[in-house]
Scaffold this active site. Structure first.
Site, PDB file in Angstrom:
ATOM      1  N   HIS A  67      74.186 260.873 -23.408  1.00  0.00           N
ATOM      2  CA  HIS A  67      75.565 260.765 -23.907  1.00  0.00           C
ATOM      3  C   HIS A  67      75.662 261.569 -25.200  1.00  0.00           C
ATOM      4  O   HIS A  67      75.062 261.165 -26.215  1.00  0.00           O
ATOM      5  CB  HIS A  67      75.936 259.301 -24.143  1.00  0.00           C
ATOM      6  N   ASP A 120      77.374 262.774 -20.882  1.00  0.00           N
ATOM      7  CA  ASP A 120      78.627 262.082 -20.574  1.00  0.00           C
ATOM      8  C   ASP A 120      79.390 261.670 -21.829  1.00  0.00           C
ATOM      9  O   ASP A 120      78.811 261.506 -22.904  1.00  0.00           O
ATOM     10  CB  ASP A 120      78.337 260.793 -19.790  1.00  0.00           C
TER      11      ASP A 120
HETATM   12 ZN   LIG Z   1      80.559 257.354 -19.353  1.00  0.00          ZN
END
Ligand SMILES: [Zn+2]
Length: 257
Positions: free
Chosen positions: A217, A64
């Site tokens: 991430h 993400d």
């Molecule tokens: Zn996010």
């Protein structure tokens, strides 16, 4: 394949074989799961009661908040080294700033999902603002990918920032045929820790869960740093990587992207 076909028949999720990897000792992508919003509108046990129909030791890798070229490029290199395909949920603002990196993610065979334009807390803003965040995000990602700011996503995958959504927002995405991805486990890579600590945490969680959609991430330097070792861990411990694509994506078009 017989079990996969039977599963596809009951869940509406089609499964096909992945492309071959030129490096024979690489982890590789074991199969492709095509996910249809009609039958599978939301997945991920951290937020929802249901998730993808993964077998024991099957994982789906998701990243993400990118693209962030310095770290995203390292994650891509690690994935390419092991012939592994993942899904990147992009922030539209970042996509608009780094269109070449968005194109590279797609060119290397990964799925591109959407993650709003500016990463707000979606349950704390009015529905019209939330809708605009969804549409601007998709448009920015599509603009970076194909040069057209359409709000109809070419990959119908969305993830809410902070996993925070209202029922109206979930209904809206379902009505638009967009699958909402949660996660089954995560690396907690938003917390301060060393790469060694992150690797230990995520592998322990995976060992406990046995399978699942894993959230990382890619803008996090510690996540980029552990990716080669994490993929090696998967290979050495018998895990298999499943690549998710939207329903209607043929093997051929998945390869061409
Ligand atoms: Zn996010």
């Amino acid at each position: 394949m017989a079990a996969g076909a039977a599963l596809a028949a009951v869940t509406g999720i089609a499964s096909t074989e992945a492309v071959e990897c030129p490096r024979k000792d690489a982890l590789g992508t074991s199969r492709i799961l095509s996910v249809d919003a009609k039958t599978t509108p939301r997945v991920g046990l951290k937020s929802f009661p249901q998730t993808l129909p993964l077998a024991d030791h099957e994982v789906v890798l998701t990243f993400d908040d990118g693209p962030h070229p310095p770290t995203t490029s390292k994650v891509l290199a690690a994935l390419a080294q092991e012939c592994v395909r993942a899904t990147f949920f992009l922030i539209g603002l970042h996509a608009s700033e780094h269109p070449d990196m968005v194109k590279r993610i797609a060119r290397e065979g990964h799925s591109i999902g959407h993650h709003t334009f500016s990463h707000p807390f979606m349950a704390r803003i009015p529905l019209d603002k939330a809708k605009s965040e969804i549409d601007r995000g998709i448009a920015a990602d599509e603009m970076a990918l194909h040069g057209t700011p359409t709000t109809t996503p070419s990959t119908q995958f969305f993830r809410f920032p902070y996993f925070e959504a209202t029922q109206a927002e979930l209904d809206l995405l379902q009505s638009r045929g967009i699958v909402v991805f949660g996660a089954d486990l995560w690396a907690s890579d938003w917390n301060e820790m060393t790469p060694e600590q992150e690797l230990k945490l995520v592998t322990e969680r995976l060992a406990a869960a046995g399978k699942g959609i894993i959230l990382f991430h890619d803008p996090k330097a510690r996540t980029a740093a552990i990716m080669p070792a994490f993929l090696r861990y998967l290979r050495e411990n018998g895990y298999r990587v499943v690549h998710v694509v939207p329903a209607g994506t043929s093997q051929k078009s998945a390869d061409a992207h």
